[in-house]
Design an enzyme around this catalytic site. Structure first.
Site, mmCIF file in Angstrom:
data_model
loop_
_atom_site.group_PDB
_atom_site.id
_atom_site.type_symbol
_atom_site.label_atom_id
_atom_site.label_comp_id
_atom_site.label_asym_id
_atom_site.label_seq_id
_atom_site.Cartn_x
_atom_site.Cartn_y
_atom_site.Cartn_z
ATOM 1 N N VAL A 80 0.838 -1.203 0.000
ATOM 2 C CA VAL A 80 0.000 0.000 0.000
ATOM 3 C C VAL A 80 0.875 1.258 0.000
ATOM 4 C CG1 VAL A 80 -1.757 1.294 1.282
ATOM 5 C CG2 VAL A 80 -1.892 -1.199 1.172
ATOM 6 N N CYS A 81 1.972 1.215 0.722
ATOM 7 C CA CYS A 81 2.823 2.396 0.912
ATOM 8 C C CYS A 81 3.253 3.073 -0.388
ATOM 9 C CB CYS A 81 4.039 2.057 1.761
ATOM 10 S SG CYS A 81 3.620 1.460 3.411
ATOM 11 N N PRO A 82 3.770 2.341 -1.382
ATOM 12 C CA PRO A 82 4.227 3.059 -2.575
ATOM 13 C C PRO A 82 3.093 3.742 -3.328
ATOM 14 C CG PRO A 82 4.372 0.685 -2.920
ATOM 15 C CD PRO A 82 4.051 0.908 -1.470
#
Length: 180
Positions: free
Chosen positions: A52-54
């Site tokens: 999810v982070c990128p």
């Protein structure tokens, strides 16, 4: 957790700069006094090399120019080191052109001071702080680790806060303000 009206904590963190400089491995330091007099968006993500982070980081990066037009700098922060940040940027195609700096909170001091450290997981929650030029928190939001946030909404909130007016639900820059 810190909230609206609180002073954002002091910090001094190793940083992978945004833009092409960030890919050269020339680390810098970013502190609470960097970019004095500007609005700041400080967003935390749990860990590098995740899923999810990128998506969030890239979305914030694509809006870097929009934030800059509003005299606002964007800082991305996780508990990973500057070396891990650099490696991620070098090996993740979407992060190679990232325009925002990645700050390394390896001692978890900033995430702890903000109250956004997920103690069970040992990582920062998906927290977002909008800080005014005097260092006062004007907006804060936190998402569950599994749910990405909307950087376009953060930009809308910056617009509303900078207007110094009463902004109704779903207000966007250029819309009418509430009249009392």
């Amino acid at each position: 957790m810190l909230t609206v009206g609180d002073k954002f904590p002091t910090f001094d963190l190793a940083t992978v700069p945004g833009g092409p400089e960030g890919l050269k491995g020339a680390f810098t330091q970013t502190s609470d006094t960097s970019n004095a007099g500007k609005w700041k968006v400080v967003f935390f993500w749990p860990k590098d090399f995740t899923f999810v982070c990128p998506t969030e980081i890239v979305a914030f990066g694509k809006l870097a120019g929009e934030f800059a037009d509003r005299d606002t700098v964007v800082y991305g922060v996780s508990i990973d080191s500057e070396f891990v940040h650099l490696n991620w940027r070098l090996h993740h195609e979407d992060l190679k052109s990232l325009e925002i700096p990645m700050l390394a909170d390896i001692k978890r001091e900033l995430s702890s001071a903000c109250g956004v450290l997920a103690h069970d997981a040992g990582v920062a929650l998906r927290a977002t702080f909008v800080v005014d030029p005097e260092g006062i928190i004007r907006h804060v939001s936190v998402n569950d680790l599994s749910v990405g946030r909307n950087p376009q909404e953060v930009l809308r909130i910056v617009d509303a806060l900078q207007s110094d007016e009463l902004c109704p639900c779903n207000w966007n820059k250029g819309d009418e303000f509430l009249k009392v």
